[in-house]
Each structure stands twice: as structure tokens, then as C-alpha cells.
Enzyme design. Structure first.
Site, short mmCIF file in Angstrom:
data_model
loop_
_atom_site.label_atom_id
_atom_site.label_comp_id
_atom_site.label_asym_id
_atom_site.label_seq_id
_atom_site.Cartn_x
_atom_site.Cartn_y
_atom_site.Cartn_z
N GLY A 38 0.87 -1.15 -0.07
CA GLY A 38 -0.02 0.02 -0.08
C GLY A 38 0.97 1.21 0.00
CG ASP A 39 0.27 3.99 2.28
OD1 ASP A 39 -0.80 4.51 1.92
OD2 ASP A 39 0.68 3.68 3.74
CE LYS A 42 -3.16 1.90 -3.56
NZ LYS A 42 -2.09 1.93 -2.62
N GLY A 66 -5.91 5.60 2.00
CA GLY A 66 -5.71 7.15 1.74
C GLY A 66 -4.84 7.42 0.72
CG HIS A 67 -5.88 6.23 -2.65
ND1 HIS A 67 -6.55 5.74 -3.52
CD2 HIS A 67 -5.33 5.32 -1.89
CE1 HIS A 67 -6.27 4.34 -3.29
NE2 HIS A 67 -5.70 4.14 -2.20
CD GLN A 251 -6.89 -1.42 1.31
OE1 GLN A 251 -7.48 -2.01 0.80
NE2 GLN A 251 -7.32 -0.18 1.69
NE ARG A 330 -1.19 2.97 11.44
CZ ARG A 330 -1.74 1.80 11.30
NH1 ARG A 330 -1.45 0.80 12.21
NH2 ARG A 330 -2.35 1.51 10.30
P1 GDP Z 1 -1.62 5.61 -2.20
O1 GDP Z 1 -2.27 5.28 -1.08
O2 GDP Z 1 -0.87 4.69 -2.83
O3 GDP Z 1 -2.23 6.55 -3.18
O4 GDP Z 1 -0.10 6.49 -1.79
P2 GDP Z 1 -0.36 7.47 -0.63
O5 GDP Z 1 -0.93 8.67 -1.09
O6 GDP Z 1 -0.59 6.91 0.59
O7 GDP Z 1 1.28 7.81 -0.48
C1 GDP Z 1 2.08 8.28 -1.53
C2 GDP Z 1 2.67 9.68 -1.04
O8 GDP Z 1 3.78 9.71 -1.85
C3 GDP Z 1 1.67 10.81 -1.08
O9 GDP Z 1 2.21 11.66 -0.33
C4 GDP Z 1 2.11 11.17 -2.45
O10 GDP Z 1 2.00 12.48 -2.79
C5 GDP Z 1 3.56 10.94 -2.71
N1 GDP Z 1 4.32 10.66 -3.91
C6 GDP Z 1 3.60 9.86 -5.01
N2 GDP Z 1 4.49 9.78 -5.77
C7 GDP Z 1 5.68 10.31 -5.52
C8 GDP Z 1 7.15 10.38 -6.10
O11 GDP Z 1 7.33 10.05 -7.11
N3 GDP Z 1 7.83 11.26 -5.32
C9 GDP Z 1 7.59 11.80 -4.25
N4 GDP Z 1 8.60 12.48 -3.72
N5 GDP Z 1 6.30 11.67 -3.68
C10 GDP Z 1 5.54 11.03 -4.45
P1 IMO Z 2 -3.83 2.65 0.47
O1 IMO Z 2 -5.03 2.46 -0.62
C1 IMO Z 2 -1.46 1.03 3.74
C2 IMO Z 2 -3.16 -1.92 6.46
C3 IMO Z 2 -3.15 -1.25 7.93
C4 IMO Z 2 -2.99 -2.63 8.65
C5 IMO Z 2 -3.87 -3.75 7.71
C6 IMO Z 2 -5.34 -4.08 8.07
O2 IMO Z 2 -3.61 4.16 0.97
O3 IMO Z 2 -2.65 1.97 0.10
P2 IMO Z 2 -7.58 -2.64 7.88
O4 IMO Z 2 -7.90 -1.26 8.56
O5 IMO Z 2 -7.38 -2.52 6.42
O6 IMO Z 2 -8.31 -3.69 8.62
O7 IMO Z 2 -5.91 -3.00 8.22
O8 IMO Z 2 -3.75 -3.07 6.38
N1 IMO Z 2 -3.67 -0.68 5.68
C7 IMO Z 2 -3.04 -0.02 4.65
N2 IMO Z 2 -1.61 0.18 4.65
N3 IMO Z 2 -2.04 1.59 2.91
C8 IMO Z 2 -3.32 1.33 2.89
O9 IMO Z 2 -4.37 1.82 2.00
C9 IMO Z 2 -3.88 0.40 3.83
N4 IMO Z 2 -5.17 0.18 4.21
C10 IMO Z 2 -4.91 -0.80 5.04
O10 IMO Z 2 -2.40 -0.42 8.31
O11 IMO Z 2 -1.82 -3.15 8.57
MG MG Z 3 -2.13 5.49 1.09
#
Ligand code: GDP
Ligand code: IMO
Ligand code: MG
Length: 454
Positions: A38-39, A42, A66-67, A251, A330
Site C-alpha cells: 500500500g501507499d 496509486k 488514503g490516496h 491497499q 503513523r
Molecule cells: P496511495 O495510497 O498508493 O495512493 O499512496 P499515498 O498517497 O498513501 O502515499 C504516497 C505519497 O507519496 C503521497 O504523499 C504522494 O503525494 C507521494 N508521492 C507519489 N509519488 C511520488 C513520487 O514520485 N515522489 C515523491 N517524492 N512523492 C510521491
Molecule cells: P492505501 O490504499 C497501507 C493496513 C493497515 C493494517 C492492515 C489491516 O492508502 O494504500 P484494515 O484497517 O484494512 O483492517 O488494516 O492493512 N492498511 C494499509 N496500509 N495503505 C493502505 O491503503 C492501507 N489500508 C489498510 O495498516 O496493517
Molecule cells: Mg495510502
């Protein structure tokens, strides 16, 4: 004769172009999937790819996601609503596989209003088959985590697991139930009675009040009603009409309920297969799947992480990459890129390409390591083992790369990337067998390079 040949040649070229056009740049339907924990970015990638799409669909998960999307100077944080909402002309869909917390949904709609985005039924369609997250799901999520003690999963406490449990248990309340007051009353009564027994006698906590929850959810039902549509038909018709449809995963592959690091996973199918069950379309309607992978690895919550760094390098990556959760705040655990994971995702999700994000974060690191296999009981494996006990005995096999000092945040073409970064990308392709189509060098929409076809 010569002129005739030229005309024929033109006709052939035209037919060829038409055929390619029909295939819609190879992305008439494209799944955007997290290839790690995740994160991975996306949200950013969905936003980038949505420019060419007409429909953006979430198929699983809920507001545990959290996107982040950065457009110009503005940063948007989305949890439930698809990232396509930032465009005024896209239809966004919450498919039947999503679990919907109405309170979170309306909070997000309000938030979007404050930043000038009006979420109307023309822009958001919600499946009447989607499961609803109720207050007792959130209460139970927190109580169960507490009861697990040191074996807690580290969930987001958004009620995701308990809501999916009820779905499988066949006592869940769906969006369609919110639209029928008497149906809701009956189902809610049974559920609350059942949940209150658990909450009071097992956990020793106060029972929940039926009347208050019933009234609140009747009202939610009325507010949701205009958004409710037969989303499976909507998506099917869009694909049939040659509209480009994006499926925005939440995720990542290793949080998948079947293929992730069970039990340290979420409660839905985050892999490509989740699209069919979570939207109600057949596999033959999906043409492409892009896996989003960070140039290193992160994870929030508990569970195994073979390439985790517990030293200054881990801290360095966390600081430079701003690795803090969007939903819970976190600190994310950080480690080297693990290609066993990305290779496994490529196979399980049938990826047609990869997007590598956060390449800019690695700038300035002298030696960068990449895990290319695991040593397990004297042999090297290149797949992710199911048993956490086996995984604990795995030692990452690393390759080391020379880093690059130049910032690459301003690079806008493959040629502008430092040679050592190119070598790094090439090795990712060699090990995973997947083509890298996109390289991301910063959070902004324009800090993105398309270097190959999706
Ligand atoms: P998601 O859950 O997959 O949508 O990703 P998140 O938004 O939770 O976390 C990705 C983080 O990295 C966010 O703060 C984005 O703004 C940032 N991000 C995405 N692509 C890049 C990149 O190529 N470089 C940097 N420095 N940040 C990025
Ligand atoms: P995005 O879409 C990262 C993790 C939680 C925990 C496990 C189970 O932003 O990538 P839950 O609340 O789903 O039962 O938690 O999954 N988790 C994520 N980790 N990015 C996410 O979403 C997540 N959604 C859930 O931290 O370990
Ligand atoms: Mg995220």
C-alpha cells in the site's frame, strides 16, 4: 500504377491506425494496483492516468485507504471516493466490493466541497450491493485489536474487517437496505442485539443504542439515495461503448486477504481478481493492469517485512520520502526495494506494466540495495512463501547499485534520468519480467514520465 500503390499504402496505414485507436492506447480498461504493502502512489497514478479515462472505479476496501493527489499547489487526500473526482468530467464509481461508511462518505463529500469540488450524482455512482460500515464495526475493530494484545494487526480501526466479516457471515447491511426503512429496522435490530451481546459480555463495554443508530442511518439512506445506481450495468455499458475505464485499487498485493502476509492483511481482495467480483464484470473485459511500486518498500501496521531497515538508512528514507500514513498519521516502516514482492505481484495480478514511484527519494544515497531473491534453508527462492514461519527464515539476497547524486525531481524524459538510475530501472524490469511504463519523480501530476506503453 505508382499512385495506386501509394493510395493502397495510405489505406493500409489508416486501417492500422484505426485498429490501434480502437484498442484505445492499450488501456480501454486499466487496473491500477498497489504492488507492495500500500501507499505506493496509486492516488497520484490514478489521477495521472484518469486524464485519458471517462470512468474511475473503486472495487474493494473502504476508507482505510488514503490516496494523495497533488495538482499544482493543491494537495488532496481521498479515502473513499475515487481519485477521478478531481476532474469535473469523469464518472466515479464505488463498486459492490467496497465497504462504505456513510459518515466517512459525507465527511469526504463536505471536504471536497470546501476545496471547490461538487460531488453530484452525475459524478459519483454507488452500488446498491456495497456493504455498509456501521458504528458497531468500528467499535469491534478497536476492541478486537485491543484483545489481540501484542498480536494486534495494526488495523486502521475503520471497521473494515468486521464489515467484511458480516458480509461473509451473510448478516451484513447493504446500501440497498438503507433505502428501505423497514428492512433496515429489521436487519439492524438483529445485528445490534447480536453485536451488543459480544460488546457487553465478551469485552465488558457499554451496549450501542439501536434507536440512535437507526435514525442516523435512515437519514444517511436518504442522502445516499440519489447516488445509488446499478453500477455493474453502468461500468459494462461504458466499456461496451469504448469508454476508457480505470479501476483504482486500494491497499496493495501483500495486504490481500488471500495472497498477502496473512493474518497481517486487510479483509478484501486487493489483487487484480478483485475487480471482477468487486464491480460485477467479467475477466474478458479487462485489458491491462499496471502495478504501482515505490522505488523502495514501506509498510504501515504490523507483520513481516524482510527488507526492513532499522537503521539510519530507514530513517533517512522515511524523512526524505515523508513516509507517514495519510489515514492514521503513523510512521511507515521503510526498507529496500524487494523484487520478490513485485515479481509475485506481476504474476498474481497479470501485470502488463509497472509504474515506479518516488525515484527522487533515492537521490543522494551512495549504495542502494535491491532484494532479488530469498535464501530459505540453503536455496534461493523468488516467490513469496505463504507461511510466516517460512518467511521468518528467509534472508534477502541483495544486489548493490551505485546511487546518483543529481536530483531527478525535474526530469521529464527518460534521457534526463541519471545513468545509474536507468540501470536501477532496467534491473527491476529484468527481475520482474514486467515493462516499466511510468516513472514518477515527485508528488505532482507533472512529475511523471511515460516511458513505454501501458
Ligand atoms: P496511495 O495510497 O498508493 O495512493 O499512496 P499515498 O498517497 O498513501 O502515499 C504516497 C505519497 O507519496 C503521497 O504523499 C504522494 O503525494 C507521494 N508521492 C507519489 N509519488 C511520488 C513520487 O514520485 N515522489 C515523491 N517524492 N512523492 C510521491
Ligand atoms: P492505501 O490504499 C497501507 C493496513 C493497515 C493494517 C492492515 C489491516 O492508502 O494504500 P484494515 O484497517 O484494512 O483492517 O488494516 O492493512 N492498511 C494499509 N496500509 N495503505 C493502505 O491503503 C492501507 N489500508 C489498510 O495498516 O496493517
Ligand atoms: Mg495510502
Amino acid at each position: 500504377m505508382f499512385q495506386y500503390c501509394l493510395k493502397l499504402r495510405e489505406l493500409v496505414i489508416m486501417a492500422f491506425k484505426y485498429a490501434i485507436g480502437k484498442r484505445g492506447n492499450n488501456m480501454s480498461t486499466l487496473i491500477v494496483l498497489g504492488a507492495q504493502w500500500g501507499d505506493e502512489g496509486k492516488g497520484k497514478m490514478t489521477d495521472y492516468l484518469a486524464e485519458d479515462a471517462e470512468v474511475v472505479v473503486r472495487f474493494q476496501g473502504g476508507n482505510n485507504a488514503g490516496h494523495t493527489v497533488v495538482v499544482g499547489e493543491n494537495e488532496y487526500k481521498l479515502h473513499l471516493i475515487p481519485s477521478g473526482i478531481l476532474y469535473s468530467d469523469k464518472l466515479n464509481v464505488l463498486g459492490n466490493g467496497v465497504v462504505i461508511d456513510p459518515a466517512a462518505l459525507f465527511t469526504e463529500i463536505e471536504y471536497l466541497k470546501t476545496v471547490g469540488i461538487d460531488v453530484t450524482p452525475e459524478r459519483l455512482a454507488i452500488s446498491d450491493r456495497a456493504q455498509v460500515i456501521l458504528p458497531y464495526h468500528k467499535v469491534l475493530d478497536a476492541l478486537k485489536e485491543k484483545a489481540r494484545g501484542k498480536n494486534d494487526i495494526g488495523t486502521t480501526k475503520k471497521g473494515i474487517g468486521p464489515a467484511y466479516t458480516d458480509k461473509v457471515e451473510r448478516c451484513g447491511i447493504r446500501i440497498c437496505d438503507l433505502l428501505h426503512k423497514e428492512v433496515l429496522r429489521e436487519k439492524l435490530q438483529i445485528n445490534i442485539e447480536d453485536k451488543n451481546k459480544v460488546i457487553t459480555s465478551i469485552y465488558g463495554e457499554e451496549p450501542l443504542d439501536f434507536e440512535a443508530i437507526f435514525n442516523e442511518y435512515v437519514e444517511f439512506g436518504e442522502r445516499i439515495r440519489p447516488f445509488v445506481q446499478e453500477t455493474s450495468v453502468k461500468v459494462y455499458d461504458s466499456i461496451k461503448a469504448d469508454k476508457k475505464v480505470l479501476f483504482e485499487g486500494a491497499q496493495g498485493m501483500l495486504l490481500d486477504i488471500d495472497y498477502g502476509t496473512y493474518p497481517y492483511v486487510t479483509s478484501s481482495n486487493t489483487i487484480a481478481g478483485g475487480v471482477c467480483t468487486g464491480v460485477g464484470i467479467g475477466p474478458t473485459m479487462i485489458t491491462n493492469a499496471i502495478g504501482i511500486a515505490k522505488a523502495y518498500t514501506t509498510r504501515v501496521g504490523k507483520g513481516p517485512f524482510p527488507t526492513e531497515l532499522h537503521d539510519e538508512m530507514g530513517e533517512h528514507i522515511r524523512q526524505v520520502g515523508h513516509e507517514y500514513g495519510v489515514t492514521t498519521g503513523r510512521a511507515r516502516r521503510c526498507g529496500w526495494l524487494d523484487l520478490v514482492i513485485v515479481k509475485t505481484t506481476t504474476r498474481v495480478c497479470g501485470l502488463t506494466s509497472l509504474a515506479i514511484t518516488k525515484m527522487d527519494t533515492l537521490a543522494g544515497i551512495e549504495k542502494i540495495k535491491v532484494c532479488v531473491g530469498y535464501e530459505l534453508d540453503g536455496r534461493v527462492i523468488d516467490y513469496f512463501p505463504a507461511s510466516l514461519e517460512d518467511l521468518a527464515r528467509c534472508t534477502p539476497v541483495y544486489e548493490e547499485f551505485d546511487g546518483w547524486d543529481e536530483s531527478i525531481a525535474d526530469a521529464r524524459s527518460y534521457d534526463a534520468i541519471p545513468e545509474n538510475a536507468k540501470k536501477y530501472l532496467k534491473r527491476i524490469e529484468e527481475i520482474t519480467g514486467a515493462r516499466i511504463a511510468i516513472v514518477s519523480v515527485g508528488p505532482k501530476r507533472d512529475q511523471t514520465m511515460k516511458i513505454a506503453e501501458l
